[in-house]
Scaffold this motif. Structure first.
Motif, PDB file in Angstrom:
ATOM      1  N   GLU A   1      -9.846 -18.011   0.512  1.00 50.18           N
ATOM      2  CA  GLU A   1      -8.721 -18.833   0.972  1.00 50.18           C
ATOM      3  C   GLU A   1      -9.143 -19.748   2.109  1.00 50.18           C
ATOM      4  OE1 GLU A   1      -4.707 -17.466   1.450  1.00 50.18           O
ATOM      5  OE2 GLU A   1      -5.177 -15.570   0.451  1.00 50.18           O
TER       6      GLU A   1
ATOM      7  N   LEU B   1      -9.128 -23.921   2.543  1.00 49.77           N
ATOM      8  CA  LEU B   1      -8.511 -24.604   3.680  1.00 49.77           C
ATOM      9  C   LEU B   1      -9.512 -25.509   4.388  1.00 49.77           C
ATOM     10  CD1 LEU B   1      -6.393 -21.654   5.131  1.00 49.77           C
ATOM     11  CD2 LEU B   1      -5.491 -23.737   4.083  1.00 49.77           C
TER      12      LEU B   1
ATOM     13  N   ARG C   1      -1.227 -21.609   6.489  1.00 49.85           N
ATOM     14  CA  ARG C   1      -0.786 -22.215   5.237  1.00 49.85           C
ATOM     15  C   ARG C   1       0.651 -22.718   5.360  1.00 49.85           C
ATOM     16  NH1 ARG C   1      -1.444 -17.956   2.197  1.00 49.85           N
ATOM     17  NH2 ARG C   1       0.751 -17.437   1.922  1.00 49.85           N
TER      18      ARG C   1
ATOM     19  N   ASP D   1       2.117 -23.304  -0.065  1.00 48.16           N
ATOM     20  CA  ASP D   1       1.148 -23.097  -1.135  1.00 48.16           C
ATOM     21  C   ASP D   1       0.661 -24.412  -1.740  1.00 48.16           C
ATOM     22  OD1 ASP D   1       1.218 -20.374  -0.842  1.00 48.16           O
ATOM     23  OD2 ASP D   1       2.778 -20.072  -2.354  1.00 48.16           O
TER      24      ASP D   1
ATOM     25  N   TYR E   1      -3.026 -25.679  -1.556  1.00 45.41           N
ATOM     26  CA  TYR E   1      -4.110 -25.240  -2.438  1.00 45.41           C
ATOM     27  C   TYR E   1      -4.214 -26.076  -3.708  1.00 45.41           C
ATOM     28  CZ  TYR E   1      -4.323 -21.077   0.524  1.00 45.41           C
ATOM     29  OH  TYR E   1      -4.459 -20.229   1.581  1.00 45.41           O
TER      30      TYR E   1
END
Length: 289
Positions: free
Chosen positions: A21, A25, A279, A285, A288
């Protein structure tokens, strides 16, 4: 005989996901950052801080520690919290407690920004647990309990769960998290009558009362999953939990050790919450995509 279920394997699996993750980012030019605010130099705070910093580095999260003198006035400490709230480079804030006597926790807890409160200090996040609001942050230790149960495929839906302890640190929030997983939850405490009888009906028993080896096999249902959240020292000065593991392992299906159980997962949950906060502060979300 039940098996010992260690936390490290759970933490390692979670860490892999978190590293992925963070890499996503970073490709977007965003690096999650944790700020630790510590008043004084309590030994247990320093030990947790060391583990948290190490975990952040491993996962790729930036971290900073701001240490304040134990004599810091309340208005000055609140001012420092407000600065952290306003600093857009900081995604998550962890404030160590308990405080020295001049700092009023019941006032200070309203000052931390809920969207940066990664260990559920703010009453807003406490309410979000009650409402099952996914934008909130539950305390890291209770969240680690749920993470362990899920990793080891312990069914929670429809199962009877008993929590021993009603603190805001572990007991109450872990009870709500179990309820949010559709378990049928009972909370036991110092005024509970015939506690061994109540606990011995539990498919899942979570223990967090702060008394060394207080729970023995009388409390355990045959085949129960036992999660020991306690950290104590025994008569020989060795770390131990609230559960007498040797006595309980014969009846349980699985049991977490101390050390090496829930505590091993807690800093990974902290990192998970920092990434979640980052996030949410950067578009949710959709970042992403």
């Amino acid at each position: 005989m039940g098996k010992i279920i260690k936390g490290k394997i759970v933490a390692d699996a979670l860490n892999e996901k978190l590293i992925s993750e963070v890499e996503i980012l970073k490709k977007k030019g965003i690096i999650p950052k944790l700020l630790i605010m510590r008043v004084g130099s309590n030994g247990s705070d320093l030990a947790y801080e060391k583990g948290a910093l190490k975990k952040c580095k491993k996962i790729g999260i930036l971290s900073e520690v701001r240490e304040f003198p134990e004599t810091i006035p309340q208005d000055e400490f609140i001012s420092e919290i407000k600065k952290a709230n306003e600093d857009k480079a900081i995604n998550g804030i962890l404030i160590f407690r308990p405080f020295p006597k001049q700092l009023n926790e019941n006032l200070i807890k309203y000052e931390i920004a809920p969207d940066k409160d990664v260990d559920c200090f703010s009453p807003v996040n406490v309410a979000k647990i009650m409402e099952k609001d996914p934008t909130g942050f539950s305390p890291c230790t209770p969240s680690a309990v749920i993470e362990i149960l899920k990793y080891y495929n312990v069914p929670m839906k429809g199962r009877r769960a008993v929590v021993i302890g009603r603190s805001m640190v572990v007991g109450k929030p872990v009870a709500m998290l179990l309820l949010n997983e559709n378990a049928t939850v009972t909370i036991c405490h110092s005024k509970t009558e015939d506690m061994p009888s109540v606990c011995s009906q539990a498919d899942i028993l979570v223990v967090g009362i702060g008394r060394a080896k207080a729970v023995n096999s009388q409390y355990i249902k045959e085949g129960a999953a036992v999660i020991d959240v306690g950290i104590n020292t025994d008569e020989n000065g060795n770390l131990c939990g609230d559960v007498d593991t040797e006595d309980c392992i014969e009846k349980s299906s699985m049991i977490t050790p101390v050390p090496g159980g829930v505590g091993s997962v807690t800093t990974s949950i902290l990192a998970k919450h920092v990434i979640k906060a980052c996030r949410q502060q950067n578009g949710g979300d959709s970042i992403y995509e």
